[in-house]
Design an enzyme around this catalytic site. Structure first.
Site, PDB file in Angstrom:
ATOM      1  N   LYS A  97       0.837  -1.205   0.000  1.00 15.05           N
ATOM      2  CA  LYS A  97       0.000   0.000   0.000  1.00 15.05           C
ATOM      3  C   LYS A  97       0.871   1.254   0.000  1.00 15.05           C
ATOM      4  O   LYS A  97       0.622   2.194  -0.755  1.00 15.05           O
ATOM      5  CB  LYS A  97      -0.892   0.007   1.258  1.00 15.05           C
ATOM      6  CG  LYS A  97      -1.602   1.327   1.487  1.00 15.05           C
ATOM      7  CD  LYS A  97      -2.449   1.310   2.736  1.00 15.05           C
ATOM      8  CE  LYS A  97      -1.741   1.751   3.985  1.00 15.05           C
ATOM      9  NZ  LYS A  97      -1.622   3.200   4.180  1.00 15.05           N
ATOM     10  N   ASN A  98       1.892   1.267   0.862  1.00 15.89           N
ATOM     11  CA  ASN A  98       2.687   2.480   1.030  1.00 15.89           C
ATOM     12  C   ASN A  98       3.600   2.782  -0.157  1.00 15.89           C
ATOM     13  O   ASN A  98       4.227   3.842  -0.203  1.00 15.89           O
ATOM     14  CB  ASN A  98       3.503   2.418   2.327  1.00 15.89           C
ATOM     15  CG  ASN A  98       2.626   2.624   3.551  1.00 15.89           C
ATOM     16  OD1 ASN A  98       1.426   2.876   3.424  1.00 15.89           O
ATOM     17  ND2 ASN A  98       3.218   2.520   4.727  1.00 15.89           N
TER      18      ASN A  98
ATOM     19  N   CYS B 145      -5.248   8.483   9.689  1.00 14.33           N
ATOM     20  CA  CYS B 145      -5.260   7.768  10.970  1.00 14.33           C
ATOM     21  C   CYS B 145      -5.106   8.733  12.136  1.00 14.33           C
ATOM     22  O   CYS B 145      -4.328   9.684  12.064  1.00 14.33           O
ATOM     23  CB  CYS B 145      -4.095   6.783  11.037  1.00 14.33           C
ATOM     24  SG  CYS B 145      -4.416   5.230  10.236  1.00 14.33           S
TER      25      CYS B 145
ATOM     26  N   ARG C 259       0.859  14.433  13.629  1.00 14.44           N
ATOM     27  CA  ARG C 259       1.278  14.258  12.237  1.00 14.44           C
ATOM     28  C   ARG C 259       1.265  15.567  11.430  1.00 14.44           C
ATOM     29  O   ARG C 259       0.459  15.746  10.518  1.00 14.44           O
ATOM     30  CB  ARG C 259       0.419  13.191  11.555  1.00 14.44           C
ATOM     31  CG  ARG C 259       0.521  11.864  12.232  1.00 14.44           C
ATOM     32  CD  ARG C 259      -0.223  10.794  11.507  1.00 14.44           C
ATOM     33  NE  ARG C 259       0.611  10.141  10.512  1.00 14.44           N
ATOM     34  CZ  ARG C 259       0.238   9.045   9.850  1.00 14.44           C
ATOM     35  NH1 ARG C 259      -0.919   8.505  10.059  1.00 14.44           N
ATOM     36  NH2 ARG C 259       1.034   8.488   8.983  1.00 14.44           N
TER      37      ARG C 259
ATOM     38  N   LYS D 155      14.317  15.552  10.870  1.00  8.37           N
ATOM     39  CA  LYS D 155      14.104  14.160  11.246  1.00  8.37           C
ATOM     40  C   LYS D 155      13.627  13.373  10.026  1.00  8.37           C
ATOM     41  O   LYS D 155      13.355  13.959   8.978  1.00  8.37           O
ATOM     42  CB  LYS D 155      13.150  14.030  12.434  1.00  8.37           C
ATOM     43  CG  LYS D 155      11.755  14.510  12.235  1.00  8.37           C
ATOM     44  CD  LYS D 155      11.001  14.194  13.528  1.00  8.37           C
ATOM     45  CE  LYS D 155       9.599  14.700  13.493  1.00  8.37           C
ATOM     46  NZ  LYS D 155       8.888  14.432  14.732  1.00  8.37           N
ATOM     47  N   VAL D 156      13.566  12.068  10.204  1.00  6.83           N
ATOM     48  CA  VAL D 156      13.255  11.220   9.059  1.00  6.83           C
ATOM     49  C   VAL D 156      11.742  11.175   8.841  1.00  6.83           C
ATOM     50  O   VAL D 156      10.992  10.820   9.752  1.00  6.83           O
ATOM     51  CB  VAL D 156      13.790   9.785   9.289  1.00  6.83           C
ATOM     52  CG1 VAL D 156      13.413   8.886   8.120  1.00  6.83           C
ATOM     53  CG2 VAL D 156      15.298   9.821   9.478  1.00  6.83           C
ATOM     54  N   SER D 157      11.312  11.558   7.651  1.00  7.45           N
ATOM     55  CA  SER D 157       9.888  11.479   7.323  1.00  7.45           C
ATOM     56  C   SER D 157       9.716  10.826   5.953  1.00  7.45           C
ATOM     57  O   SER D 157      10.311  11.270   4.957  1.00  7.45           O
ATOM     58  CB  SER D 157       9.269  12.884   7.301  1.00  7.45           C
ATOM     59  OG  SER D 157       8.069  12.869   6.550  1.00  7.45           O
ATOM     60  N   VAL D 158       8.904   9.789   5.929  1.00  4.13           N
ATOM     61  CA  VAL D 158       8.628   9.096   4.671  1.00  4.13           C
ATOM     62  C   VAL D 158       7.909  10.045   3.711  1.00  4.13           C
ATOM     63  O   VAL D 158       8.320  10.246   2.564  1.00  4.13           O
ATOM     64  CB  VAL D 158       7.766   7.834   4.944  1.00  4.13           C
ATOM     65  CG1 VAL D 158       7.293   7.193   3.649  1.00  4.13           C
ATOM     66  CG2 VAL D 158       8.554   6.836   5.785  1.00  4.13           C
TER      67      VAL D 158
ATOM     68  N   ASP E  87       4.632   0.463  11.943  1.00  2.51           N
ATOM     69  CA  ASP E  87       3.411  -0.135  11.396  1.00  2.51           C
ATOM     70  C   ASP E  87       3.232  -1.597  11.809  1.00  2.51           C
ATOM     71  O   ASP E  87       2.215  -2.210  11.477  1.00  2.51           O
ATOM     72  CB  ASP E  87       3.395  -0.030   9.860  1.00  2.51           C
ATOM     73  CG  ASP E  87       3.098   1.386   9.398  1.00  2.51           C
ATOM     74  OD1 ASP E  87       2.708   2.212  10.229  1.00  2.51           O
ATOM     75  OD2 ASP E  87       3.258   1.656   8.191  1.00  2.51           O
TER      76      ASP E  87
ATOM     77  N   ILE F 214       8.209   6.770  16.832  1.00  3.16           N
ATOM     78  CA  ILE F 214       7.858   7.506  15.604  1.00  3.16           C
ATOM     79  C   ILE F 214       6.619   8.383  15.817  1.00  3.16           C
ATOM     80  O   ILE F 214       6.613   9.558  15.462  1.00  3.16           O
ATOM     81  CB  ILE F 214       7.579   6.528  14.432  1.00  3.16           C
ATOM     82  CG1 ILE F 214       8.727   5.525  14.264  1.00  3.16           C
ATOM     83  CG2 ILE F 214       7.323   7.294  13.136  1.00  3.16           C
ATOM     84  CD1 ILE F 214      10.004   6.060  13.716  1.00  3.16           C
TER      85      ILE F 214
ATOM     86  N   ARG G 223      -8.753  -0.342   4.661  1.00  4.98           N
ATOM     87  CA  ARG G 223      -7.870   0.674   4.092  1.00  4.98           C
ATOM     88  C   ARG G 223      -6.523   0.060   3.722  1.00  4.98           C
ATOM     89  O   ARG G 223      -5.875   0.524   2.788  1.00  4.98           O
ATOM     90  CB  ARG G 223      -7.626   1.809   5.095  1.00  4.98           C
ATOM     91  CG  ARG G 223      -8.840   2.683   5.335  1.00  4.98           C
ATOM     92  CD  ARG G 223      -8.454   3.889   6.168  1.00  4.98           C
ATOM     93  NE  ARG G 223      -7.193   4.423   5.699  1.00  4.98           N
ATOM     94  CZ  ARG G 223      -6.268   4.984   6.466  1.00  4.98           C
ATOM     95  NH1 ARG G 223      -6.472   5.107   7.753  1.00  4.98           N
ATOM     96  NH2 ARG G 223      -5.148   5.426   5.953  1.00  4.98           N
TER      97      ARG G 223
HETATM   98  C1  UD1 Z   1       4.357   6.865   6.388  1.00  5.80           C
HETATM   99  C2  UD1 Z   1       3.521   5.622   6.181  1.00  5.80           C
HETATM  100  C3  UD1 Z   1       2.971   5.116   7.510  1.00  5.80           C
HETATM  101  C4  UD1 Z   1       4.128   4.899   8.487  1.00  5.80           C
HETATM  102  C5  UD1 Z   1       5.011   6.133   8.589  1.00  5.80           C
HETATM  103  C6  UD1 Z   1       6.271   5.896   9.418  1.00  5.80           C
HETATM  104  C7  UD1 Z   1       2.580   5.801   3.954  1.00  5.80           C
HETATM  105  C8  UD1 Z   1       1.366   6.009   3.108  1.00  5.80           C
HETATM  106  N1  UD1 Z   1       2.411   5.943   5.277  1.00  5.80           N
HETATM  107  O1  UD1 Z   1       3.506   7.859   6.952  1.00  5.80           O
HETATM  108  O2  UD1 Z   1       2.287   3.889   7.264  1.00  5.80           O
HETATM  109  O3  UD1 Z   1       3.591   4.617   9.778  1.00  5.80           O
HETATM  110  O4  UD1 Z   1       5.444   6.547   7.276  1.00  5.80           O
HETATM  111  O5  UD1 Z   1       6.987   4.815   8.913  1.00  5.80           O
HETATM  112  O6  UD1 Z   1       3.650   5.513   3.460  1.00  5.80           O
HETATM  113  N2  UD1 Z   1       6.549  14.572  10.748  1.00  5.80           N
HETATM  114  C9  UD1 Z   1       6.745  15.896  11.062  1.00  5.80           C
HETATM  115  N3  UD1 Z   1       6.587  16.826  10.061  1.00  5.80           N
HETATM  116  C10 UD1 Z   1       6.259  16.476   8.791  1.00  5.80           C
HETATM  117  C11 UD1 Z   1       6.068  15.112   8.478  1.00  5.80           C
HETATM  118  C12 UD1 Z   1       6.228  14.181   9.483  1.00  5.80           C
HETATM  119  O7  UD1 Z   1       7.061  16.245  12.192  1.00  5.80           O
HETATM  120  O8  UD1 Z   1       6.133  17.360   7.926  1.00  5.80           O
HETATM  121  C13 UD1 Z   1       6.712  13.558  11.811  1.00  5.80           C
HETATM  122  C14 UD1 Z   1       5.473  12.739  12.085  1.00  5.80           C
HETATM  123  O9  UD1 Z   1       4.590  13.388  12.958  1.00  5.80           O
HETATM  124  C15 UD1 Z   1       6.061  11.488  12.692  1.00  5.80           C
HETATM  125  C16 UD1 Z   1       7.387  11.332  11.931  1.00  5.80           C
HETATM  126  O10 UD1 Z   1       7.666  12.615  11.364  1.00  5.80           O
HETATM  127  O11 UD1 Z   1       6.347  11.683  14.049  1.00  5.80           O
HETATM  128  C17 UD1 Z   1       7.375  10.302  10.827  1.00  5.80           C
HETATM  129  O12 UD1 Z   1       6.249  10.499   9.998  1.00  5.80           O
HETATM  130  P1  UD1 Z   1       6.299  10.205   8.434  1.00  5.80           P
HETATM  131  O13 UD1 Z   1       7.464   9.316   8.152  1.00  5.80           O
HETATM  132  O14 UD1 Z   1       6.194  11.470   7.687  1.00  5.80           O
HETATM  133  O15 UD1 Z   1       4.951   9.366   8.244  1.00  5.80           O
HETATM  134  P2  UD1 Z   1       3.996   9.388   6.988  1.00  5.80           P
HETATM  135  O16 UD1 Z   1       4.780   9.677   5.759  1.00  5.80           O
HETATM  136  O17 UD1 Z   1       2.794  10.195   7.284  1.00  5.80           O
END
Ligand code: UD1
Length: 429
Positions: free
Chosen positions: A22-23, A126, A131, A171-174, A316, A338, A408
């Site tokens: 899905k991701n 979610c 987030r 920080k690391v954000s997907v 996850d 996370i 979902r």
């Molecule tokens: C994606 C995944 C989700 C998974 C998550 C972490 C998809 C569709 N979803 O979600 O299933 O649980 O990665 O592996 O791929 N953050 C900030 N600022 C931002 C963006 C993120 O502070 O602009 C923080 C978030 O609150 C969280 C952390 O960064 O604490 C990681 O979030 P992120 O990796 O961005 O998650 P998603 O991409 O939303």
């Protein structure tokens, strides 16, 4: 609203086909906005989130059709999706759509990169923590976009196009990494993304973008280097297997006992999970066709884990692993780093008889010898499947409410588990 009823006590034996991730499928579909040619995706999972994103992309003018044969089914619903964004007819992603799925917010970068403007509602999805999207905005601003918030919408403009630059994430954000990557491929000049997420789904999207003509170096590392192109072209790409679904079914087998072949699963995507499961006394061995999971006779040993960005233990799978540890012979500590507030499954697992104590961002799970079926409520996607896993060994009936969360992210879950011997059924409302 549908419910799922599980009668605990059956072991799992047989085969489960692992679906496309899905991701990866969601950002890959979004990548179709970057070209006016056709992007063909194979192995696309049939999920509520995918259907919703089809509607969202349709609103922007993307023409979408589905065909092909699905693994492990009679092939009625295809797994091959053709997406053609010949003309973008609307650069607005409205609240009523984006609020239902956070990942749909990711259309912002590609729309901006291709059209020079985008207006996208702030996301929902979610209910796990706050987030925010500040890092997405930071990435677009670094590439020269003007960004403002107007009545709950992010309005981004780059009339002369985006310009490559250095983006250093705190920080690391997907999601922010996807946004940076999908914007940089159409920016002028070079973009360097530092502290990029290394999740395999990012690599999968990057692979597809490269097939579409993008120039990206550093795949699999935390520094991605992108040379912007004037245009991308069409491509055909197969979505990689879902490592979260893989880990989830592995944990289901570990919980119920038995021996199941996870067809299409890739051991290299779940190395950390295999390591943890083996410490818990579960066997996971790669085969030519996937991964074989078994637990026969021996009890579960407690293993403490901390969630981390890839290649660490995935957030996850935290809820599913917690469900498993409720039956371990001892105490395991599960720490969530996370997301804040990602322990909503704890009180539901407690309804089944689990003994879990929360201490800040950690949960101390004291293994119990029996769980008993009860009515429980799914609160988010991964939490809901943890209740199903617990239900597999709970005595009597477990009724999981609000299973739309499950739909979902899990394709035909009750059919896949049912085919391996679980007593599980969906009750339509
Ligand atoms: C994606 C995944 C989700 C998974 C998550 C972490 C998809 C569709 N979803 O979600 O299933 O649980 O990665 O592996 O791929 N953050 C900030 N600022 C931002 C963006 C993120 O502070 O602009 C923080 C978030 O609150 C969280 C952390 O960064 O604490 C990681 O979030 P992120 O990796 O961005 O998650 P998603 O991409 O939303």
């Amino acid at each position: 609203m549908d419910r799922i009823r599980i009668r605990g006590g059956n072991r799992l034996n047989g085969e489960i086909h692992i679906s496309g991730a899905k991701n990866a499928a969601l950002p890959l579909m979004i990548a179709s906005l970057l070209t006016d040619d056709t992007l063909t995706l194979r192995n696309v999972p049939r999920l509520a989130d995918v259907t919703l994103l089809m509607r969202i992309l349709g609103n922007h003018g993307v023409d979408i059709s589905v065909d092909g044969k699905r693994a492990g089914t009679n092939g009625i619903q295809g797994d091959t999706m053709h997406l053609t964004a010949r003309t973008i007819v609307d650069t607005t992603a409205p609240y009523e759509m984006v609020s239902r799925m956070r990942a749909s917010f990711w259309v912002l970068g590609p729309l901006l990169a291709r059209c020079g403007e985008a207006r996208v509602s702030l996301p929902g999805g979610c209910a796990i923590g706050t987030r925010p999207v500040d890092m997405h905005i930071q990435a677009l601003q670094a590439l020269g976009a003007e960004v403002e918030i107007d009545k709950g919408y992010i309005v981004a403009k780059a009339k002369k196009g985006l310009k490559g630059d250095r983006i250093t994430f705190e920080k690391v954000s997907v999601g922010a990494t996807h946004a940076a990557l999908m914007s940089a491929v159409l920016a002028h000049g070079e973009t360097v993304i530092e502290n990029a997420a290394r999740e395999p789904e990012i690599g999968d999207v990057a692979d597809c973008l490269i097939k579409m003509g993008a120039l990206i170096e550093g795949l699999g590392t935390s520094t991605l280097r992108v040379q912007g192109r004037d245009r991308l072209h069409g491509a055909t790409h197969e979505v990689l297997p879902d490592r979260i679904e893989t880990g989830t079914y592995a944990m289901a087998v570990a919980m119920a006992g038995g021996d199941v072949h996870l067809l299409g699963a890739r051991a290299d995507l779940v190395g950390n999970v295999i390591n943890v499961m083996e410490q818990a006394g579960v066997s996971m061995s790669p085969t030519n066709q996937g991964l074989r999971v078994s637990r026969n006779g021996a009890g579960l040993k407690p293993v403490s884990v901390t969630t981390e960005p890839y290649p660490g233990f995935p957030t996850d799978l935290q809820a599913q692993f917690m469900a498993l540890m409720t039956r371990a012979e001892g105490t395991a500590t599960i720490t969530e780093t996370i997301f804040e507030n990602r322990f909503m499954h704890v009180q539901e697992l407690a309804r089944l008889g689990a003994d879990i104590r929360l201490r800040g961002d950690s949960a101390e799970v004291h293994g119990v010898t029996r769980l008993r079926g009860a009515e429980v409520m799914a609160t988010d996607l991964r939490a809901s499947v943890s209740l199903v896993i617990a239900g597999l060994v709970a005595e009597g009936d477990t009724m999981v409410h609000r299973v739309y969360h499950l739909d979902r992210g899990f394709e035909r879950l009750e059919k896949k588990l049912g085919a391996c011997g679980a007593e599980i059924e969906r009750l339509a409302s």
